[in-house]
Design a protein around this motif. Structure first.
Motif, mmCIF file in Angstrom:
data_model
loop_
_atom_site.group_PDB
_atom_site.id
_atom_site.type_symbol
_atom_site.label_atom_id
_atom_site.label_comp_id
_atom_site.label_asym_id
_atom_site.label_seq_id
_atom_site.Cartn_x
_atom_site.Cartn_y
_atom_site.Cartn_z
ATOM 1 N N PRO A 11 -9.117 -15.196 -0.646
ATOM 2 C CA PRO A 11 -9.548 -14.410 0.730
ATOM 3 C C PRO A 11 -10.116 -14.501 2.208
ATOM 4 O O PRO A 11 -9.354 -13.834 3.224
ATOM 5 C CB PRO A 11 -11.655 -13.962 -0.264
ATOM 6 N N SER B 270 -11.220 -9.768 -4.085
ATOM 7 C CA SER B 270 -11.782 -8.804 -3.036
ATOM 8 C C SER B 270 -10.643 -8.373 -1.938
ATOM 9 O O SER B 270 -10.039 -8.771 -1.506
ATOM 10 C CB SER B 270 -12.840 -9.573 -2.558
ATOM 11 N N THR C 237 -19.295 -16.326 -8.172
ATOM 12 C CA THR C 237 -18.025 -17.132 -9.811
ATOM 13 C C THR C 237 -19.223 -17.999 -10.172
ATOM 14 O O THR C 237 -19.949 -18.282 -8.862
ATOM 15 C CB THR C 237 -16.831 -17.900 -9.097
ATOM 16 N N PHE D 251 -19.410 -13.485 0.860
ATOM 17 C CA PHE D 251 -19.482 -13.962 -0.556
ATOM 18 C C PHE D 251 -18.385 -13.178 -1.523
ATOM 19 O O PHE D 251 -18.635 -12.489 -2.389
ATOM 20 C CB PHE D 251 -20.840 -13.289 -1.187
ATOM 21 N N ASN D 252 -17.218 -12.871 -0.684
ATOM 22 C CA ASN D 252 -16.022 -12.165 -1.351
ATOM 23 C C ASN D 252 -15.449 -13.248 -2.244
ATOM 24 O O ASN D 252 -14.661 -14.071 -1.168
ATOM 25 C CB ASN D 252 -15.273 -11.961 -0.081
ATOM 26 N N GLU D 253 -15.670 -13.174 -3.351
ATOM 27 C CA GLU D 253 -14.901 -14.148 -4.736
ATOM 28 C C GLU D 253 -13.422 -13.981 -4.069
ATOM 29 O O GLU D 253 -12.681 -12.917 -3.915
ATOM 30 C CB GLU D 253 -15.399 -13.887 -5.435
ATOM 31 N N PRO D 254 -12.288 -14.392 -5.174
ATOM 32 C CA PRO D 254 -11.615 -13.832 -5.650
ATOM 33 C C PRO D 254 -10.562 -12.498 -5.991
ATOM 34 O O PRO D 254 -11.831 -12.565 -6.790
ATOM 35 C CB PRO D 254 -10.803 -15.437 -6.060
ATOM 36 N N THR E 174 -23.053 -8.281 0.410
ATOM 37 C CA THR E 174 -21.966 -9.576 1.260
ATOM 38 C C THR E 174 -21.092 -8.174 2.073
ATOM 39 O O THR E 174 -20.358 -7.237 1.333
ATOM 40 C CB THR E 174 -20.703 -10.526 0.922
ATOM 41 N N HIS F 31 -13.696 -18.282 -0.756
ATOM 42 C CA HIS F 31 -14.052 -17.106 0.105
ATOM 43 C C HIS F 31 -14.933 -16.852 1.219
ATOM 44 O O HIS F 31 -15.566 -18.683 1.695
ATOM 45 C CB HIS F 31 -15.096 -16.626 -1.377
ATOM 46 N N LYS G 240 -21.529 -8.296 -4.907
ATOM 47 C CA LYS G 240 -20.386 -8.786 -6.158
ATOM 48 C C LYS G 240 -21.362 -9.772 -7.126
ATOM 49 O O LYS G 240 -22.029 -10.538 -6.685
ATOM 50 C CB LYS G 240 -19.739 -9.784 -4.588
ATOM 51 N N ASP H 61 -13.672 -21.937 -3.615
ATOM 52 C CA ASP H 61 -12.793 -21.129 -3.607
ATOM 53 C C ASP H 61 -12.415 -20.162 -3.121
ATOM 54 O O ASP H 61 -11.261 -18.626 -3.505
ATOM 55 C CB ASP H 61 -13.402 -20.516 -5.030
ATOM 56 N N THR I 183 -19.200 -20.764 -7.591
ATOM 57 C CA THR I 183 -20.177 -20.888 -6.578
ATOM 58 C C THR I 183 -21.451 -21.620 -6.412
ATOM 59 O O THR I 183 -22.101 -22.084 -6.161
ATOM 60 C CB THR I 183 -19.760 -19.290 -5.757
#
Ligand code: F6R
Length: 259
Positions: A218, A145, A157, A140-143, A180, A137, A154, A135, A160
């Protein structure tokens, strides 16, 4: 922009990046490594093991990107355990100098701040290894961020959690939360090295390297970094519009210019 290196297979990426890490440690015995977990960095760690034999790594420091929240640190898939098993032991690093964010529930509200302070106290990360999620990231900076984000908790998703279910007995065992390094934390490292292998990463890689700069993907934050190297296999490179140019650039790279 980032330097994009397309290699035939993951082990070639491992060798290339391991060589860069060895050069870094030879220049600076107290180098600070940014460590990633998951499947992607394994070829780098495997290639590093023989290369570090005979090199003094007793003062090398390291900071992991992330950790699951609420997972027993002794669980074999906690990133503390993974870093110990895949990195610290095989490479002979001093465990006291290798940090992983503290994902225990007790004190979690301050854990991000403490981690940031520890990275700053170490003088910052010299070379940050990164994988990329399907996705998009990093860490673990998901969409969604923020590009300015620092280490914090965080929510993962579902994508993930599904992707990481392979490390657990079932997807239900994959924690929902993580701590993260933020995109802002990652961008402070002096050199970013993002690796990706397999067709499943092709879309995320194309978005990160050639897509618009957007918190929705991200990994695109790496476009803001003055020194980012992206090492991908053919399958992960398959959606890159300018792949031929990247190959041409790498083939014609001056010999003195290492990654
Ligand atoms: C791991 C991390 C993640 C992974 C990404 C890809 O510390 O921060 O961003 O790099 O989820 O995972 P793999 O490599 O298992 O495909």
């Amino acid at each position: 922009m980032a330097e994009i290196i397309i290699v035939p297979y993951a082990a070639a990426a491992g060798s290339l990046v391991a060589d860069a890490i060895v050069r870094l440690i030879e220049r600076n015995r107290e180098a600070v490594l940014g460590l990633a977990t998951g499947s992607t960095p394994l070829p780098v760690y495997q290639a590093l093991e023989p290369r570090l034999k005979g090199i003094d790594v007793s003062r090398v420091r390291g900071f992991a990107l992330d950790e699951y929240v609420g997972l027993d640190p002794a669980h074999p898939e906690s990133y503390r355990s993974v870093i110990q098993r895949e990195v610290v032991e095989p490479l002979g690093l001093d465990p006291a100098l290798i940090r992983v964010p503290d994902g225990s529930l007790d004190g979690i509200e301050h854990a991000g701040e403490e981690y940031e302070e520890a990275i700053l106290a170490a003088g910052g990360v010299d070379l940050q290894l990164l994988g990329i999620g399907t996705d998009g990231h990093i860490g673990f900076n998901e969409p969604g961020s923020s590009f300015a984000s620092l280490t914090r908790v965080k929510t993962l998703t579902e994508q993930t959690r599904d992707d990481n279910a392979r490390f657990f007995d079932s997807v239900d065992d994959v924690p929902r939360h993580c701590i993260t390094q933020g995109l802002g934390t990652i961008l402070r490292a002096r050199h970013l090295v993002l690796l990706a292998f397999g067709a499943g990463k092709a879309e995320a890689v194309a978005g990160a390297v050639e897509g618009p700069l957007t918190a929705s993907l991200p990994g695109s934050a790496i476009q803001l970094h003055p020194r980012a190297t992206v090492v991908v296999d053919e399958a992960a490179a398959s959606r890159l519009r300018f792949a031929d140019y990247y190959r041409y650039t790498y083939e014609n790279k001056p010999a003195w210019q290492a990654i």
